[in-house]
Scaffold this motif. Structure first.
Motif, PDB file in Angstrom:
ATOM      1  N   SER A   5       0.822  -1.203   0.000  1.00  0.00           N
ATOM      2  CA  SER A   5       0.000   0.000   0.000  1.00  0.00           C
ATOM      3  C   SER A   5       0.852   1.246   0.000  1.00  0.00           C
ATOM      4  O   SER A   5       1.983   1.246   0.445  1.00  0.00           O
ATOM      5  CB  SER A   5      -0.924   0.017   1.225  1.00  0.00           C
ATOM      6  N   GLY A   6       0.295   2.321  -0.536  1.00  0.00           N
ATOM      7  CA  GLY A   6       1.002   3.589  -0.548  1.00  0.00           C
ATOM      8  C   GLY A   6       2.050   3.642  -1.630  1.00  0.00           C
ATOM      9  O   GLY A   6       2.558   2.631  -2.090  1.00  0.00           O
TER      10      GLY A   6
ATOM     11  N   CYS B 184      -6.593   4.865   6.106  1.00  0.00           N
ATOM     12  CA  CYS B 184      -5.551   4.362   5.208  1.00  0.00           C
ATOM     13  C   CYS B 184      -4.314   4.035   6.030  1.00  0.00           C
ATOM     14  O   CYS B 184      -4.138   4.524   7.154  1.00  0.00           O
ATOM     15  CB  CYS B 184      -5.219   5.376   4.113  1.00  0.00           C
ATOM     16  N   THR B 185      -3.467   3.190   5.476  1.00  0.00           N
ATOM     17  CA  THR B 185      -2.253   2.764   6.168  1.00  0.00           C
ATOM     18  C   THR B 185      -1.145   2.565   5.152  1.00  0.00           C
ATOM     19  O   THR B 185      -1.392   2.343   3.963  1.00  0.00           O
ATOM     20  CB  THR B 185      -2.490   1.455   6.938  1.00  0.00           C
ATOM     21  N   SER B 186       0.079   2.653   5.620  1.00  0.00           N
ATOM     22  CA  SER B 186       1.223   2.423   4.752  1.00  0.00           C
ATOM     23  C   SER B 186       2.444   2.164   5.620  1.00  0.00           C
ATOM     24  O   SER B 186       2.419   2.419   6.830  1.00  0.00           O
ATOM     25  CB  SER B 186       1.459   3.626   3.837  1.00  0.00           C
TER      26      SER B 186
ATOM     27  N   LYS C  47      -8.085   8.021  -0.130  1.00  0.00           N
ATOM     28  CA  LYS C  47      -7.042   7.308   0.607  1.00  0.00           C
ATOM     29  C   LYS C  47      -5.673   7.575  -0.010  1.00  0.00           C
ATOM     30  O   LYS C  47      -4.684   7.768   0.710  1.00  0.00           O
ATOM     31  CB  LYS C  47      -7.338   5.807   0.621  1.00  0.00           C
ATOM     32  N   ASP C  48      -5.612   7.600  -1.345  1.00  0.00           N
ATOM     33  CA  ASP C  48      -4.329   7.854  -2.002  1.00  0.00           C
ATOM     34  C   ASP C  48      -3.798   9.244  -1.667  1.00  0.00           C
ATOM     35  O   ASP C  48      -2.597   9.419  -1.412  1.00  0.00           O
ATOM     36  CB  ASP C  48      -4.470   7.707  -3.517  1.00  0.00           C
TER      37      ASP C  48
ATOM     38  N   CYS D 182      -2.570   9.225   2.056  1.00  0.00           N
ATOM     39  CA  CYS D 182      -1.319   8.487   2.196  1.00  0.00           C
ATOM     40  C   CYS D 182      -0.159   9.243   1.554  1.00  0.00           C
ATOM     41  O   CYS D 182       0.947   9.294   2.113  1.00  0.00           O
ATOM     42  CB  CYS D 182      -1.444   7.098   1.570  1.00  0.00           C
TER      43      CYS D 182
ATOM     44  N   GLU E 114       3.036  10.199   3.734  1.00  0.00           N
ATOM     45  CA  GLU E 114       4.281   9.551   3.325  1.00  0.00           C
ATOM     46  C   GLU E 114       5.353  10.571   2.972  1.00  0.00           C
ATOM     47  O   GLU E 114       6.540  10.355   3.248  1.00  0.00           O
ATOM     48  CB  GLU E 114       4.029   8.627   2.140  1.00  0.00           C
TER      49      GLU E 114
END
Length: 227
Positions: free
Chosen positions: A31-32, A65-67, A190-191, A194, A198
């Motif tokens: 993800s991410g 969301c997660t990364s 979510k994108d 993240c 990030e």
């Protein structure tokens, strides 16, 4: 006997949770965007996946969301951890922090008030220490307040940082993994969420590497003798 990646990561888990475990690792691992140093193949890739499964599990809702991001630092783990563990002094390596005020002693549940440098979508951040493990080298924090402006207030942000010894170019090095989970603000995808988080983490990890590597030069770390 050559063991597969699946066996190394999941082989000791009960069969009823293996399927779910694989899905979680795959989701976090892939993800991410921008995880430029995460290696999907070879020994490094296996170790990254193991560490993420072991230490970086977040309970994620549909509206979150997660990364996870990885940074390889050319400095021994004790130097890197000496910076990461300082919950009371994040400005030692975080370039966007101008000041930190602690409320209480440095222990689980303690809270810090962080002042953020101008130009970012925040001015203050109130953060609670969730986990500090000097043996496993794990730091966990949660944002519990402050002025965060990513269109709307960022809520339920938590992060985990772990540091792990490795060998880089024959010398002691460190693999740093930072993961996070956060609510997706209304009006954002979510994108988008993240990508924003990030970008900040990558800046922090780069600064952590720069500071740690300067410390390592002063420490004159000797190469590892493999013979």
């Amino acid at each position: 006997m050559k063991l597969s990646v699946n066996y190394l990561i999941f082989g000791r888990l009960p069969s009823q949770v293996k399927s779910k475990a694989k899905k979680i690792v795959k989701k976090i691992y892939q993800s991410g965007k921008g995880k430029e140093e995460m290696n999907g193949d070879g020994e490094n890739g296996m170790m990254e996946a193991q560490y993420i499964w072991r230490h970086h599990r977040h309970e994620i809702r549909d509206d979150q969301c997660t990364s996870a991001l990885v940074k390889h630092v050319k400095a021994p783990v004790h130097l890197v951890w000496s910076l990461v563990r300082r919950f009371d002094q994040p400005q030692k390596y975080k370039p966007f922090v101008s000041r930190c005020i602690m409320n209480g002693d440095l222990g689980i549940g303690s809270v810090r008030e962080v002042n953020v440098k101008s130009g970012l979508p925040a001015t203050t951040s109130t953060e609670r220490l969730e986990l500090l493990d000097d043996e496993e080298h794990i730091l966990g924090i949660k944002i519990v307040g402050g002025d965060h402006r990513l269109r709307v207030q960022i809520t339920n942000y938590s992060s985990i940082i772990t540091v792990h010894p490795e060998v880089i170019e024959g010398r002691p090095g460190t693999m740093v993994i930072e993961s996070f989970a956060v609510d997706v603000p209304e009006g954002n995808t979510k994108d988008e969420t993240c990508y924003f988080v990030e970008a900040l983490i990558r800046c922090n990890l780069k600064s952590l590497a720069d500071v740690s590597e300067r410390m390592a030069v002063l420490d004159q770390i000797e190469p590892i003798n493999r013979r």
